[in-house]
Design a protein around this motif. Structure first.
Motif, PDB file in Angstrom:
ATOM      1  N   SER A 105       0.792  -1.305  -0.044  1.00 22.87           N
ATOM      2  CA  SER A 105      -0.021   0.069  -0.047  1.00 22.87           C
ATOM      3  C   SER A 105       0.912   1.135  -0.052  1.00 22.87           C
ATOM      4  O   SER A 105       1.608   1.356   1.085  1.00 22.87           O
ATOM      5  N   THR A 106       0.839   2.025  -1.005  1.00 25.43           N
ATOM      6  CA  THR A 106       1.728   3.265  -0.988  1.00 25.43           C
ATOM      7  C   THR A 106       1.157   4.237  -0.042  1.00 25.43           C
ATOM      8  O   THR A 106       1.898   4.861   0.611  1.00 25.43           O
ATOM      9  N   LEU A 107       0.128   4.324  -0.075  1.00 25.81           N
ATOM     10  CA  LEU A 107      -0.418   5.454   1.186  1.00 25.81           C
ATOM     11  C   LEU A 107      -0.149   5.113   2.595  1.00 25.81           C
ATOM     12  O   LEU A 107       0.405   5.909   3.338  1.00 25.81           O
ATOM     13  N   ARG A 108      -0.237   3.895   2.824  1.00 23.41           N
ATOM     14  CA  ARG A 108       0.182   3.438   4.230  1.00 23.41           C
ATOM     15  C   ARG A 108       1.595   3.695   4.560  1.00 23.41           C
ATOM     16  O   ARG A 108       1.973   3.990   5.409  1.00 23.41           O
ATOM     17  N   TRP A 109       2.555   3.230   3.551  1.00 25.66           N
ATOM     18  CA  TRP A 109       3.869   3.411   3.588  1.00 25.66           C
ATOM     19  C   TRP A 109       4.336   5.095   3.610  1.00 25.66           C
ATOM     20  O   TRP A 109       5.253   5.134   4.248  1.00 25.66           O
ATOM     21  N   CYS A 110       3.664   5.820   2.985  1.00 23.60           N
ATOM     22  CA  CYS A 110       3.652   7.160   3.014  1.00 23.60           C
ATOM     23  C   CYS A 110       3.538   7.768   4.432  1.00 23.60           C
ATOM     24  O   CYS A 110       4.299   8.520   5.028  1.00 23.60           O
ATOM     25  N   ASP A 111       2.360   6.891   5.020  1.00 25.23           N
ATOM     26  CA  ASP A 111       2.196   7.579   6.551  1.00 25.23           C
ATOM     27  C   ASP A 111       3.241   6.947   7.460  1.00 25.23           C
ATOM     28  O   ASP A 111       3.799   7.556   8.425  1.00 25.23           O
ATOM     29  N   ILE A 112       3.686   5.831   7.155  1.00 26.36           N
ATOM     30  CA  ILE A 112       5.007   5.376   7.907  1.00 26.36           C
ATOM     31  C   ILE A 112       6.235   6.250   7.932  1.00 26.36           C
ATOM     32  O   ILE A 112       6.892   6.386   8.773  1.00 26.36           O
ATOM     33  N   LEU A 113       6.454   6.585   6.587  1.00 27.18           N
ATOM     34  CA  LEU A 113       7.826   7.421   6.410  1.00 27.18           C
ATOM     35  C   LEU A 113       7.565   8.863   6.614  1.00 27.18           C
ATOM     36  O   LEU A 113       8.770   9.545   6.963  1.00 27.18           O
ATOM     37  N   ALA A 114       6.261   9.488   6.690  1.00 23.23           N
ATOM     38  CA  ALA A 114       6.145  11.007   7.151  1.00 23.23           C
ATOM     39  C   ALA A 114       6.834  11.420   8.371  1.00 23.23           C
ATOM     40  O   ALA A 114       7.155  12.459   8.374  1.00 23.23           O
ATOM     41  N   PRO A 115       6.631  10.974   9.667  1.00 25.00           N
ATOM     42  CA  PRO A 115       7.198  11.368  10.743  1.00 25.00           C
ATOM     43  C   PRO A 115       8.644  11.553  10.742  1.00 25.00           C
ATOM     44  O   PRO A 115       9.095  12.277  11.036  1.00 25.00           O
ATOM     45  N   GLY A 116       9.276  10.315  10.214  1.00 26.01           N
ATOM     46  CA  GLY A 116      10.633  10.379  10.265  1.00 26.01           C
ATOM     47  C   GLY A 116      11.320  11.298   9.100  1.00 26.01           C
ATOM     48  O   GLY A 116      12.339  11.929   9.377  1.00 26.01           O
ATOM     49  N   LEU A 117      10.674  11.424   8.102  1.00 27.55           N
ATOM     50  CA  LEU A 117      10.800  12.731   6.992  1.00 27.55           C
ATOM     51  C   LEU A 117      10.922  13.886   7.561  1.00 27.55           C
ATOM     52  O   LEU A 117      11.974  14.674   7.496  1.00 27.55           O
ATOM     53  N   ILE A 118       9.999  14.379   8.342  1.00 26.97           N
ATOM     54  CA  ILE A 118      10.110  15.668   9.150  1.00 26.97           C
ATOM     55  C   ILE A 118      10.918  15.980  10.085  1.00 26.97           C
ATOM     56  O   ILE A 118      11.447  16.994  10.394  1.00 26.97           O
ATOM     57  N   LEU A 119      11.102  14.540  10.838  1.00 20.15           N
ATOM     58  CA  LEU A 119      12.385  14.668  11.937  1.00 20.15           C
ATOM     59  C   LEU A 119      13.743  14.872  10.929  1.00 20.15           C
ATOM     60  O   LEU A 119      14.727  15.653  11.539  1.00 20.15           O
ATOM     61  N   ALA A 120      13.729  14.169  10.090  1.00 21.11           N
ATOM     62  CA  ALA A 120      15.071  14.489   9.304  1.00 21.11           C
ATOM     63  C   ALA A 120      15.197  15.688   8.696  1.00 21.11           C
ATOM     64  O   ALA A 120      16.401  16.151   8.914  1.00 21.11           O
ATOM     65  N   GLN A 121      14.274  16.449   8.234  1.00 22.34           N
ATOM     66  CA  GLN A 121      14.190  17.938   8.045  1.00 22.34           C
ATOM     67  C   GLN A 121      14.816  18.693   9.130  1.00 22.34           C
ATOM     68  O   GLN A 121      15.608  19.830   8.764  1.00 22.34           O
ATOM     69  N   SER A 122      14.229  18.437  10.350  1.00 22.46           N
ATOM     70  CA  SER A 122      14.472  19.013  11.590  1.00 22.46           C
ATOM     71  C   SER A 122      16.162  19.225  11.909  1.00 22.46           C
ATOM     72  O   SER A 122      16.847  20.078  12.269  1.00 22.46           O
ATOM     73  N   ILE A 123      16.597  17.898  11.778  1.00 20.01           N
ATOM     74  CA  ILE A 123      17.996  17.374  11.875  1.00 20.01           C
ATOM     75  C   ILE A 123      18.912  18.191  10.968  1.00 20.01           C
ATOM     76  O   ILE A 123      19.793  19.031  11.235  1.00 20.01           O
ATOM     77  N   GLY A 124      18.610  17.821   9.785  1.00 20.08           N
ATOM     78  CA  GLY A 124      19.223  18.280   8.598  1.00 20.08           C
ATOM     79  C   GLY A 124      19.628  19.756   8.329  1.00 20.08           C
ATOM     80  O   GLY A 124      20.658  20.118   8.010  1.00 20.08           O
ATOM     81  N   ARG A 125      18.422  20.686   8.791  1.00 15.92           N
ATOM     82  CA  ARG A 125      18.511  21.962   8.765  1.00 15.92           C
ATOM     83  C   ARG A 125      19.774  22.493   9.733  1.00 15.92           C
ATOM     84  O   ARG A 125      20.485  23.539   9.412  1.00 15.92           O
ATOM     85  N   TRP A 126      20.334  21.692  10.546  1.00 18.90           N
ATOM     86  CA  TRP A 126      21.433  22.263  11.346  1.00 18.90           C
ATOM     87  C   TRP A 126      22.645  22.437  10.370  1.00 18.90           C
ATOM     88  O   TRP A 126      23.836  22.960  10.663  1.00 18.90           O
ATOM     89  N   GLY A 127      22.730  21.411   9.196  1.00 21.68           N
ATOM     90  CA  GLY A 127      23.811  21.598   8.420  1.00 21.68           C
ATOM     91  C   GLY A 127      23.692  23.060   7.853  1.00 21.68           C
ATOM     92  O   GLY A 127      24.861  23.378   7.576  1.00 21.68           O
ATOM     93  N   ASN A 128      22.919  23.475   7.554  1.00 18.11           N
ATOM     94  CA  ASN A 128      22.577  24.942   7.206  1.00 18.11           C
ATOM     95  C   ASN A 128      23.320  25.978   7.934  1.00 18.11           C
ATOM     96  O   ASN A 128      24.063  26.693   7.621  1.00 18.11           O
ATOM     97  N   TYR A 129      23.302  25.566   9.295  1.00 17.19           N
ATOM     98  CA  TYR A 129      24.131  26.357  10.334  1.00 17.19           C
ATOM     99  C   TYR A 129      25.468  26.478   9.921  1.00 17.19           C
ATOM    100  O   TYR A 129      26.238  27.342  10.057  1.00 17.19           O
ATOM    101  N   PHE A 130      25.910  25.128  10.284  1.00 19.84           N
ATOM    102  CA  PHE A 130      27.514  24.869   9.877  1.00 19.84           C
ATOM    103  C   PHE A 130      28.062  25.427   8.528  1.00 19.84           C
ATOM    104  O   PHE A 130      29.118  25.887   8.618  1.00 19.84           O
ATOM    105  N   ASN A 131      27.104  25.305   7.767  1.00 22.59           N
ATOM    106  CA  ASN A 131      27.638  26.109   6.414  1.00 22.59           C
ATOM    107  C   ASN A 131      27.224  27.449   6.337  1.00 22.59           C
ATOM    108  O   ASN A 131      27.661  28.381   5.096  1.00 22.59           O
ATOM    109  N   GLN A 132      26.743  28.241   7.287  1.00 23.51           N
ATOM    110  CA  GLN A 132      26.326  29.608   7.246  1.00 23.51           C
ATOM    111  C   GLN A 132      25.577  29.816   6.175  1.00 23.51           C
ATOM    112  O   GLN A 132      25.776  30.857   5.388  1.00 23.51           O
TER     113      GLN A 132
END
Length: 262
Positions: A105-132
């Motif tokens: 089920s594509t939709l079910r797996w999208c639901d499974i992945l969505a919370p981790g995706l936005i957490l990854a975005q939260s963590i990854g944004r700190w890379g922008n800090y180190f790159n100024q």
């Protein structure tokens, strides 16, 4: 920004992206088990989703900065810079391909992945800090971040401190992660497959729509930041689909079933 670890050079931008990806997989593993899906599928899925996500992210960034890359084509492949909208589009394509291939089920797996995706975005944004990078307009507020002269945008050379846009987005993304994880548990009996994904689009769409207006020198379309067009569309489509899916379900309930509630 980087540091040496024995014979290796560790770039903090890449490190934060890697940590974000690991966090996304860990959260998706937990969510897959909660949803009754085989979490081992994640590791095979990642072989398709991650490369397509990276290609999409890079493509979006190159288009965004085309004035530079058209003059420096050798930098298109292998250079730094990624765009989250491209990453989501590429990754979504990967999920569609894999789930169709495996009959999942594509939709079910999208639901499974969505919370981790936005957490990854939260963590990854700190890379922008180190790159100024990913900073806003100049500010004298206590939480303004210093930007070195060589990393300041043209016209802002005389300013030293700027709004930490990366931190604003990182914080709101983390809050969105909590919202998605809470919704998936508290409303699990009322949600349909795909609803968590739609909530992700709405949440992140609102975040980007608001924050995009505080960034100098962004890619625009018709005088409006391109990210705002995309974010606004994501919010409108997400809200419309959520309303339609649940409202339509209520309308189609047979009278014989509703009478049981009386």
């Amino acid at each position: 920004m980087s540091f040496e670890l024995g014979p290796f050079t560790i770039h903090l931008y890449g490190l934060m992206l890697a940590l974000g990806a690991l966090a996304a997989v860990a959260v998706a593993y937990v969510e897959a088990k909660r949803c009754g899906e085989d979490p081992e599928q994640l590791f095979n899925m990642a072989l398709i989703v991650i490369p397509l996500g990276v290609v999409g992210a890079r493509a979006y960034h190159v288009i965004d900065r085309w004035d530079f890359y058209s003059a420096n084509p050798s930098q298109i492949i292998g250079g730094e810079g990624l765009g989250i909208f491209g990453a989501v589009a590429g990754g979504a394509l990967g999920v569609i391909i894999y789930t169709a291939w495996k009959g999942l089920s594509t939709l079910r797996w999208c639901d499974i992945l969505a919370p981790g995706l936005i957490l990854a975005q939260s963590i990854g944004r700190w890379g922008n800090y180190f790159n100024q990078e990913l900073y806003g307009y100049p500010t004298d507020l206590p939480w303004g971040i210093p930007i070195d002269l060589e990393n300041r945008l043209p016209g802002f050379e005389e300013f030293t401190h700027f709004h930490p846009m990366f931190f604003y987005e990182s914080s709101l993304n983390f809050l969105g992660f909590i919202v998605l994880m809470t919704a998936g548990r508290r409303f699990k009996d009322r949600l349909k497959d795909g609803d968590i994904m739609l909530i992700y689009f709405i949440w992140y769409g609102v975040v980007r729509f608001i924050l995009e207006g505080f960034k100098p020198e962004v890619w625009t379309l018709g005088g409006v930041p391109t990210a705002r067009w995309i974010a606004g569309a994501a919010v409108l489509i997400g809200v419309a689909l959520l309303w339609y899916r649940h409202r339509a379900g209520e309308i189609r309930i047979p009278k014989s079933e509703t009478s049981l509630d009386k």
